[in-house]
Motif scaffolding. Structure first.
Motif, PDB file in Angstrom:
ATOM      1  N   MET A   1       0.877  -1.174   0.000  1.00 46.76           N
ATOM      2  CA  MET A   1       0.000   0.000   0.000  1.00 46.76           C
ATOM      3  C   MET A   1       0.913   1.223   0.000  1.00 46.76           C
ATOM      4  O   MET A   1       1.927   1.239   0.704  1.00 46.76           O
ATOM      5  CB  MET A   1      -0.904  -0.019   1.226  1.00 46.76           C
ATOM      6  N   PHE A   2       0.565   2.245  -0.799  1.00 44.89           N
ATOM      7  CA  PHE A   2       1.478   3.374  -0.998  1.00 44.89           C
ATOM      8  C   PHE A   2       0.696   4.664  -1.246  1.00 44.89           C
ATOM      9  O   PHE A   2      -0.464   4.636  -1.665  1.00 44.89           O
ATOM     10  CB  PHE A   2       2.408   3.091  -2.186  1.00 44.89           C
ATOM     11  N   ILE A   3       1.342   5.796  -0.945  1.00 41.24           N
ATOM     12  CA  ILE A   3       0.792   7.124  -1.244  1.00 41.24           C
ATOM     13  C   ILE A   3       1.452   7.611  -2.520  1.00 41.24           C
ATOM     14  O   ILE A   3       2.675   7.773  -2.563  1.00 41.24           O
ATOM     15  CB  ILE A   3       1.095   8.132  -0.115  1.00 41.24           C
ATOM     16  N   GLU A   4       0.646   7.854  -3.545  1.00 43.54           N
ATOM     17  CA  GLU A   4       1.220   8.224  -4.836  1.00 43.54           C
ATOM     18  C   GLU A   4       1.470   9.728  -4.923  1.00 43.54           C
ATOM     19  O   GLU A   4       2.486  10.168  -5.438  1.00 43.54           O
ATOM     20  CB  GLU A   4       0.226   7.808  -5.933  1.00 43.54           C
ATOM     21  N   ARG A   5       0.503  10.496  -4.415  1.00 41.25           N
ATOM     22  CA  ARG A   5       0.592  11.939  -4.622  1.00 41.25           C
ATOM     23  C   ARG A   5      -0.297  12.654  -3.618  1.00 41.25           C
ATOM     24  O   ARG A   5      -1.392  12.180  -3.314  1.00 41.25           O
ATOM     25  CB  ARG A   5       0.100  12.275  -6.043  1.00 41.25           C
ATOM     26  N   ILE A   6       0.182  13.788  -3.110  1.00 38.82           N
ATOM     27  CA  ILE A   6      -0.580  14.609  -2.164  1.00 38.82           C
ATOM     28  C   ILE A   6      -0.768  15.990  -2.782  1.00 38.82           C
ATOM     29  O   ILE A   6       0.217  16.639  -3.158  1.00 38.82           O
ATOM     30  CB  ILE A   6       0.170  14.737  -0.810  1.00 38.82           C
ATOM     31  N   GLU A   7      -2.004  16.428  -2.914  1.00 35.15           N
ATOM     32  CA  GLU A   7      -2.292  17.769  -3.439  1.00 35.15           C
ATOM     33  C   GLU A   7      -2.840  18.635  -2.307  1.00 35.15           C
ATOM     34  O   GLU A   7      -3.741  18.201  -1.583  1.00 35.15           O
ATOM     35  CB  GLU A   7      -3.396  17.705  -4.501  1.00 35.15           C
ATOM     36  N   GLU A   8      -2.308  19.856  -2.202  1.00 36.64           N
ATOM     37  CA  GLU A   8      -2.863  20.783  -1.211  1.00 36.64           C
ATOM     38  C   GLU A   8      -3.182  22.116  -1.870  1.00 36.64           C
ATOM     39  O   GLU A   8      -2.323  22.711  -2.520  1.00 36.64           O
ATOM     40  CB  GLU A   8      -1.871  21.006  -0.064  1.00 36.64           C
ATOM     41  N   GLU A   9      -4.413  22.570  -1.702  1.00 37.81           N
ATOM     42  CA  GLU A   9      -4.788  23.908  -2.202  1.00 37.81           C
ATOM     43  C   GLU A   9      -4.222  24.964  -1.270  1.00 37.81           C
ATOM     44  O   GLU A   9      -4.082  24.731  -0.082  1.00 37.81           O
ATOM     45  CB  GLU A   9      -6.313  24.078  -2.171  1.00 37.81           C
ATOM     46  N   ASP A  10      -3.972  26.132  -1.845  1.00 39.88           N
ATOM     47  CA  ASP A  10      -3.472  27.232  -0.986  1.00 39.88           C
ATOM     48  C   ASP A  10      -4.593  27.765  -0.107  1.00 39.88           C
ATOM     49  O   ASP A  10      -5.733  27.825  -0.505  1.00 39.88           O
ATOM     50  CB  ASP A  10      -2.932  28.368  -1.867  1.00 39.88           C
TER      51      ASP A  10
ATOM     52  N   GLU B   1       7.064  13.718  -2.125  1.00 38.20           N
ATOM     53  CA  GLU B   1       6.588  14.687  -1.134  1.00 38.20           C
ATOM     54  C   GLU B   1       6.139  14.026   0.164  1.00 38.20           C
ATOM     55  O   GLU B   1       5.775  14.717   1.124  1.00 38.20           O
ATOM     56  CB  GLU B   1       5.449  15.536  -1.719  1.00 38.20           C
ATOM     57  N   VAL B   2       6.118  12.706   0.229  1.00 36.78           N
ATOM     58  CA  VAL B   2       5.613  12.008   1.417  1.00 36.78           C
ATOM     59  C   VAL B   2       6.645  12.080   2.552  1.00 36.78           C
ATOM     60  O   VAL B   2       7.777  11.618   2.408  1.00 36.78           O
ATOM     61  CB  VAL B   2       5.267  10.538   1.092  1.00 36.78           C
ATOM     62  N   THR B   3       6.246  12.674   3.662  1.00 34.73           N
ATOM     63  CA  THR B   3       7.142  12.864   4.808  1.00 34.73           C
ATOM     64  C   THR B   3       7.022  11.693   5.803  1.00 34.73           C
ATOM     65  O   THR B   3       6.120  10.866   5.689  1.00 34.73           O
ATOM     66  CB  THR B   3       6.762  14.149   5.573  1.00 34.73           C
ATOM     67  N   ASP B   4       7.910  11.679   6.774  1.00 38.63           N
ATOM     68  CA  ASP B   4       7.821  10.669   7.832  1.00 38.63           C
ATOM     69  C   ASP B   4       6.468  10.746   8.552  1.00 38.63           C
ATOM     70  O   ASP B   4       5.864   9.724   8.886  1.00 38.63           O
ATOM     71  CB  ASP B   4       8.942  10.871   8.876  1.00 38.63           C
ATOM     72  N   ARG B   5       6.015  11.958   8.783  1.00 38.16           N
ATOM     73  CA  ARG B   5       4.713  12.166   9.435  1.00 38.16           C
ATOM     74  C   ARG B   5       3.574  11.567   8.606  1.00 38.16           C
ATOM     75  O   ARG B   5       2.722  10.839   9.123  1.00 38.16           O
ATOM     76  CB  ARG B   5       4.509  13.672   9.628  1.00 38.16           C
ATOM     77  N   ASP B   6       3.588  11.870   7.307  1.00 36.34           N
ATOM     78  CA  ASP B   6       2.571  11.312   6.404  1.00 36.34           C
ATOM     79  C   ASP B   6       2.580   9.780   6.472  1.00 36.34           C
ATOM     80  O   ASP B   6       1.536   9.133   6.570  1.00 36.34           O
ATOM     81  CB  ASP B   6       2.854  11.710   4.947  1.00 36.34           C
ATOM     82  N   ARG B   7       3.790   9.260   6.422  1.00 32.62           N
ATOM     83  CA  ARG B   7       3.927   7.807   6.344  1.00 32.62           C
ATOM     84  C   ARG B   7       3.500   7.123   7.637  1.00 32.62           C
ATOM     85  O   ARG B   7       2.858   6.056   7.603  1.00 32.62           O
ATOM     86  CB  ARG B   7       5.397   7.477   6.020  1.00 32.62           C
ATOM     87  N   ALA B   8       3.843   7.715   8.761  1.00 35.07           N
ATOM     88  CA  ALA B   8       3.436   7.124  10.044  1.00 35.07           C
ATOM     89  C   ALA B   8       1.917   7.126  10.181  1.00 35.07           C
ATOM     90  O   ALA B   8       1.319   6.144  10.641  1.00 35.07           O
ATOM     91  CB  ALA B   8       4.087   7.883  11.207  1.00 35.07           C
ATOM     92  N   ILE B   9       1.269   8.219   9.752  1.00 30.56           N
ATOM     93  CA  ILE B   9      -0.203   8.261   9.771  1.00 30.56           C
ATOM     94  C   ILE B   9      -0.768   7.183   8.849  1.00 30.56           C
ATOM     95  O   ILE B   9      -1.687   6.433   9.212  1.00 30.56           O
ATOM     96  CB  ILE B   9      -0.715   9.660   9.326  1.00 30.56           C
ATOM     97  N   PHE B  10      -0.201   7.105   7.658  1.00 27.67           N
ATOM     98  CA  PHE B  10      -0.667   6.144   6.649  1.00 27.67           C
ATOM     99  C   PHE B  10      -0.613   4.713   7.180  1.00 27.67           C
ATOM    100  O   PHE B  10      -1.594   3.970   7.125  1.00 27.67           O
ATOM    101  CB  PHE B  10       0.226   6.302   5.407  1.00 27.67           C
ATOM    102  N   GLU B  11       0.534   4.327   7.707  1.00 27.05           N
ATOM    103  CA  GLU B  11       0.707   2.932   8.143  1.00 27.05           C
ATOM    104  C   GLU B  11      -0.196   2.600   9.335  1.00 27.05           C
ATOM    105  O   GLU B  11      -0.792   1.522   9.405  1.00 27.05           O
ATOM    106  CB  GLU B  11       2.179   2.661   8.486  1.00 27.05           C
ATOM    107  N   GLY B  12      -0.324   3.550  10.261  1.00 30.84           N
ATOM    108  CA  GLY B  12      -1.191   3.301  11.413  1.00 30.84           C
ATOM    109  C   GLY B  12      -2.659   3.181  11.018  1.00 30.84           C
ATOM    110  O   GLY B  12      -3.382   2.305  11.501  1.00 30.84           O
ATOM    111  N   ALA B  13      -3.091   4.054  10.112  1.00 33.88           N
ATOM    112  CA  ALA B  13      -4.502   4.069   9.710  1.00 33.88           C
ATOM    113  C   ALA B  13      -4.875   2.804   8.936  1.00 33.88           C
ATOM    114  O   ALA B  13      -5.983   2.276   9.085  1.00 33.88           O
ATOM    115  CB  ALA B  13      -4.799   5.315   8.869  1.00 33.88           C
ATOM    116  N   ILE B  14      -3.962   2.313   8.115  1.00 33.19           N
ATOM    117  CA  ILE B  14      -4.203   1.029   7.427  1.00 33.19           C
ATOM    118  C   ILE B  14      -4.535  -0.041   8.462  1.00 33.19           C
ATOM    119  O   ILE B  14      -5.482  -0.820   8.291  1.00 33.19           O
ATOM    120  CB  ILE B  14      -2.954   0.599   6.620  1.00 33.19           C
ATOM    121  N   THR B  15      -3.765  -0.064   9.532  1.00 34.85           N
ATOM    122  CA  THR B  15      -3.954  -1.111  10.541  1.00 34.85           C
ATOM    123  C   THR B  15      -5.253  -0.920  11.320  1.00 34.85           C
ATOM    124  O   THR B  15      -5.919  -1.903  11.663  1.00 34.85           O
ATOM    125  CB  THR B  15      -2.707  -1.186  11.445  1.00 34.85           C
ATOM    126  N   LEU B  16      -5.657   0.315  11.577  1.00 33.37           N
ATOM    127  CA  LEU B  16      -6.973   0.529  12.207  1.00 33.37           C
ATOM    128  C   LEU B  16      -8.094  -0.038  11.328  1.00 33.37           C
ATOM    129  O   LEU B  16      -8.979  -0.760  11.812  1.00 33.37           O
ATOM    130  CB  LEU B  16      -7.245   2.024  12.417  1.00 33.37           C
TER     131      LEU B  16
END
Lengths: 134, 134, 134, 134
Positions: free
Chosen positions: C125-134, D17-32
């Motif tokens: 499972m992976f994050i491909e892309r994150i978009e954020e509006e200003d 663009e995926v940060t450590d913070r993003d990734r830690a949230i991602f992995e934890g939420a998958i498990t929830l």
């Protein structure tokens, strides 16, 4: 509600032709199907503590189903990696799960199970033996 | 492998006393247990399109199980909210799921089902009728 | 309860430091984990009608989860047998399931997915892309 | 394959663009999401031994998922009957399941959980706290 009162009410929903033998097979087979589809996909590792805790939990929870006398679960972890990195684990599947189950209704007791059968390439569920008291 | 060759091999794992009637009950009941424990927890809404797509998918996938002749699934969504906010949906449960299933093995055909029974406060699985050809 | 009233109440349970980006990742990842563990084990065959009905049902039901904008599911059935005998079918697994999902919360939209990655021998499972509006 | 070699390969599938913070949230939420959809429907009774065995099994198996530091599971059985007849048991559901989970990736550690929230009538999943090292 007492056990007998409850069963009396439940029995109305069954055809009159349904025997103790039919019912014991029915209740046991429901639980075999339930075990597979409830637990397939659960993460497992080679760690003996993790696996035996999961085996016991499956046995104890699934033995709560109606008319189940005993459940014995074995998860074969011999094909699972050593856990050297975060993705190095596996899951419960038809290839590593085997179950022995005894159901009992009235005068009938049925021994059934499931295991992966290589010659069929299939996790086969089967009835091993049916006992009926006179 | 042909159907008959395969079944011949599978049959070795069953006790000799197992009749067509026993086997038809066994195979159908496995699938009842499987449906419940596979799909309970699936999100559903009042949207008729979502619900009927899920009902059809359950019917078609579970009819693939061995010796299942037909499966009919109904999910009652009358208790589910209107979907006015992101958390306003529900899930498949023993209270809203009902199933009618026919299994067939050799000379036996078994009609079984499950539905929530209010007087028992339980999602009861039951055998409705057993037909045996001479 | 209106959407905004409801979300206002839900938000109290989240830490104040949680951003729209954090939340969009969180909600999407829950649904990825949910899809895998809800549907792994579901029977599938090579029959294109069965498979596409299941794919659509997964997409529509899992898109009901909070803050999910879209879900696309593909089940690869190329390794499944022709269905020549009653046991000749397969099931949804980490090896044949792939998912593309978009979650959106406030100003953040996240594209994520899962697929079996051969070099890792793992359904990643992976994050491909994150978009954020200003 | 070593841990770092493996993670290096996995990382290619994530956006830059995926940060450590993003990734830690991602992995934890998958498990929830995984815990809920794997175990909802599992039979439980008031028997403290059955329940605590299941809680431990969920904790240990789900802690195998990538980047999960700890999992704590509680199943509230206070609403379950005394087990006086064969149908007098219940099952894991969004109303009785609560989870506390810590995920960690690189410099980020995230505390998250799920519990049934009466005012929302929903088993809410939430991020409690995000810690980031400098």
């Amino acid at each position: 509600m007492s056990n007998s009162r409850f069963e009396e009410r439940a029995k109305k929903y069954f055809g009159l032709e349904v025997t103790d033998r039919d019912r014991a097979i029915f209740e046991g087979a429901i639980t075999l199907g339930a075990i597979y589809h409830q637990f397939v996909g659960t993460p497992v590792s080679r760690d003996a503590g993790v696996v035996s805790d999961l085996e016991r939990a499956i046995e104890k929870t699934m033995a709560l189903q109606p008319y189940i006398e005993s459940v014995k679960v074995k998860i074969d972890t011999s094909d699972i990696g050593e856990g050297t990195h975060p993705y190095d684990y596996s899951e419960v599947s038809g290839r590593n799960l085997s179950v022995e189950l005894v159901s009992r209704y009235g005068k009938a007791r049925v021994h059934m199970g499931m295991k992966f059968v290589a010659e069929l390439d299939f996790p086969l569920m089967f009835i091993e033996r049916i006992e009926e008291e006179d």
